[in-house]
Write an enzyme that holds these catalytic residues in place. Structure first.
Site, PDB file in Angstrom:
ATOM      1  N   GLY A 246       0.811  -1.235   0.016  1.00  0.00           N
ATOM      2  CA  GLY A 246      -0.088  -0.006   0.111  1.00  0.00           C
ATOM      3  C   GLY A 246       0.868   1.360   0.071  1.00  0.00           C
ATOM      4  N   ASP A 247       2.330   0.885   0.017  1.00  0.00           N
ATOM      5  CA  ASP A 247       3.122   2.193  -0.012  1.00  0.00           C
ATOM      6  C   ASP A 247       4.299   1.967  -1.008  1.00  0.00           C
ATOM      7  OD1 ASP A 247       4.202   4.721   0.697  1.00  0.00           O
ATOM      8  OD2 ASP A 247       3.159   4.575   2.598  1.00  0.00           O
ATOM      9  N   ASP A 248       5.317   2.599  -0.707  1.00  0.00           N
ATOM     10  CA  ASP A 248       6.552   2.530  -1.792  1.00  0.00           C
ATOM     11  C   ASP A 248       7.185   1.098  -1.374  1.00  0.00           C
ATOM     12  OD1 ASP A 248       6.288   5.319  -2.371  1.00  0.00           O
ATOM     13  OD2 ASP A 248       7.308   5.695  -0.420  1.00  0.00           O
ATOM     14  N   SER A 279       2.255  -1.234  -6.689  1.00  0.00           N
ATOM     15  CA  SER A 279       1.917  -0.266  -5.694  1.00  0.00           C
ATOM     16  C   SER A 279       1.016   0.839  -6.464  1.00  0.00           C
ATOM     17  CB  SER A 279       2.995   0.245  -4.933  1.00  0.00           C
ATOM     18  OG  SER A 279       2.646   1.148  -3.820  1.00  0.00           O
TER      19      SER A 279
END
Length: 458
Positions: A246-248, A279
Site C-alpha cells: 500500500g506504499d512504496d 503499488s
C-alpha cells in the site's frame, strides 16, 4: 594449485570489501542447505525453549529465552535458532551478534496484536517520532542473518491499520516487522513477509547489508506498509525481491529536517536490482522524502513495475536540507503507470517545524533504457524556485500513453537537464542532445556486490 588460487581470490575480494574472511564449514548432509554470509557452529530449535506452534500460545518468552541462552555461545563459531513448521505467535524480541534466525518452510512467525508486547523504544536521532519496538529488533550488532527456505513472518497488521485510520498512533510509529540499527554485516533473505503493521524491513545506520529473495505482500490500500527502507546505510544490496504494498516498494531515506541534518548520516553505495513491484498508490522506488542526511550513489536496474503510481519518485521540500545526487537507473519495464518520472520539491511533511533556509540539493539524476505501457502522465518534474534541480538525464525511453491520458504530458518547473530518444517529446527544460547520447550508469561495483556467500545447513 587451482584450489589455492581460488581461495586466495575469495580472500582478496572479502578483504577489499571490508568484510572478515567468511569460512565455509563442513556441514552434515542432513538438514536444509542455504546460502549465508556466515555458517554457524551451534544450533538449536525453538521448541527446545518451550515454544508451542499452535498459533494461539504466546511464544514471546520462548524467543527471548532462546536468544539469551544462545548468546554466550555466539563468539564460539556463531549460533543458529531454527523455527520449525508451525504457527509461532510472539511479541517483539531482540537479536544478538553472530546469529542466524532460520525460518523453515511451513513455519510462520505470527506477530502478536497485543500492544503491550511491543515496548516503547528511544526515538531515532534522525527522526522525532515516538515508536514501538519492531517485531524483530537489533542494535549494535555484527554478523546477523535472518533467512529460511521460504518461511513466513506475518505481521497481522489489520488491527493496527484500523486503529491508525480511526486516528490512533498519530504521534507514535507502529511496529515494523524487522528493524536493525547501528549494525554491520547483515543478511535478510529467502523469507516471505505478510501484512506488516507498518514498514517491513528497516536497516538504519547500518553497513554491509544484503537483502535478497524476499517476497513482501500487503493489501494495496494498507497504510504505510513500505517494503524495504534502507535508511542512513552504507554499502547495501537489494536484489531479487517482489513487493506488493500500500506504499512504496522500496523507500530510500536518511532522516528528516533538523533531525536528519544534525545526525548527518547519508545513505550511500546502494544497489537495487531485479525488483518486481505492485503499488497503485505509491512508487516502485521512492527517494526521500526523509533525505536530510543525504542520499548518493544509488544504482537501480532491471526493474518491473505493474499497476504502480510512479517509477522512481524523488521527494523533498524546503526545510529538508541534505542532498539527492548521483542516482543511476536503467532497464525498467512498466505497465499501467500513472506517472513514469516524478520529482517533487513540495512534499510538505514536517513533524515539528522546519528551517526555511534549509534547501535540498538535487542533481545528477540519470534514467536510461526504459519502456512503459498505458501511461497517464509521462513526467511531473517540480523543482524549488531559486533552488532548481539540475543534471537530469533521460535516454532511450519510450512511453505508450493510455486512452485516458492527460493532455499535459510533461509538467516541468525549476529543473534542468538533457534527453535523447525519449517519447513522448520532453518539455523544453530537458532539450534533446541528439541520438548518440546515453545517460551514465557506473561500470564499477559497490563492495557488497562482490561478497561470496557460503553454503550452510539448518
Amino acid at each position: 594449485m587451482k584450489m589455492i588460487q581460488t581461495s586466495l581470490c575469495i580472500l582478496v575480494v572479502l578483504t577489499v570489501s571490508g568484510f572478515p574472511m567468511m569460512e565455509s564449514r563442513v556441514e552434515s548432509k542432513k538438514g536444509i542447505e542455504y546460502m549465508a554470509m556466515q555458517c554457524r557452529k551451534h544450533k538449536a530449535v525453538l521448541t527446545d525453549f518451550g515454544a508451542v506452534g499452535d498459533g494461539k500460545t504466546s511464544n514471546t518468552k520462548a524467543f527471548r529465552d532462546a536468544i539469551a541462552k544462545l548468546t554466550p555461545q555466539a563468539a564460539d563459531g556463531g549460533v543458529q535458532l531454527i523455527v520449525p513448521p508451525g504457527n509461532w505467535l510472539t511479541g517483539s524480541f531482540n537479536l544478538t551478534s553472530h546469529f542466524t534466525l532460520f525460518i523453515q518452510q511451513g513455519a510462520t512467525i505470527l506477530a502478536s496484536q497485543v500492544e503491550s508486547e511491543y515496548p516503547m523504544i528511544p526515538r531515532l536521532p534522525s527522526y522525532g517520532d515516538a515508536r514501538f519496538a519492531s517485531l524483530i529488533y537489533g542494535t549494535n550488532l555484527t554478523d546477523v542473518v535472518i533467512t529460511g527456505n521460504k518461511g513466513t513472518i506475518n505481521g497481522q497488521g489489520k488491527s493496527w491499520w484500523l486503529k491508525y485510520r480511526s486516528g490512533g498512533f498519530n504521534l507514535i510509529s507502529r511496529p515494523l516487522l524487522i528493524e536493525i540499527l547501528y549494525s554491520e554485516n547483515i543478511q535478510i533473505s529467502d523469507i516471505n513477509l505478510v501484512d506488516s503493521p507498518m514498514w517491513n524491513i528497516h536497516p538504519v545506520y547500518c553497513k554491509n547489508v544484503i537483502i535478497k529473495n524476499i517476497k513482501i505482500d500487503a493489501p494495496i490500500d494498507s497504510p504505510n506498509t513500505d517494503g524495504i527502507n534502507p535508511d542512513s546505510c552504507t554499502n547495501t544490496l537489494i536484489e531479487d525481491c517482489s513487493v506488493t504494498s500500500g506504499d512504496d516498494c522500496i523507500a530510500v531515506k536518511s532522516g528528516i529536517d533538523q533531525y536528519g541534518i544534525a545526525t548527518s548520516i547519508p545513505t550511500q553505495q546502494l544497489s537495487i536490482r531485479r525488483l518486481t513491484c505492485v503499488s497503485p498508490d505509491s512508487a516502485g522506488i521512492a527517494i526521500g522524502s526523509e533525505m536530510s542526511g543525504g542520499i548518493k550513489d544509488v544504482r537501480i536496474e532491471d526493474v518491473t513495475l505493474i499497476n504502480t503510481q510512479s517509477a522512481i519518485r524523488i521527494k523533498t521540500a524546503i526545510g529538508r536540507g541534505g542532498y539527492v545526487k548521483d542516482i543511476f537507473a536503467r532497464r525498467f519495464t512498466m505497465k499501467n503507470m500513472k506517472y513514469v518520472f516524478w520529482i517533487t520539491g513540495s512534499y510538505k511533511l514536517h513533524p515539528i517545524g522546519f528551517d526555511p533556509n534549509a534547501l535540498p540539493e538535487i542533481r545528477n539524476i540519470n534514467y536510461r533504457d526504459m519502456t512503459a505501457d498505458n501511461v497517464t502522465i509521462s513526467a511531473k518534474l517540480e523543482g524549488i524556485k531559486k533552488d532548481p534541480f539540475t543534471g537530469i538525464c533521460m535516454s532511450n525511453v519510450t512511453m505508450a500513453l493510455s486512452p485516458t491520458t492527460k493532455k499535459l504530458q510533461w509538467n516541468c518547473t525549476d529543473v534542468a537537464g538533457v534527453t535523447s530518444r525519449v517519447k513522448p517529446e520532453p518539455c523544453s527544460l530537458l532539450p534533446s542532445k541528439g541520438p548518440a547520447m546515453d545517460c551514465h550508469f557506473p561500470t564499477d561495483k559497490i563492495p557488497i556486490e562482490s561478497v561470496v556467500l557460503n553454503k550452510c545447513t539448518a
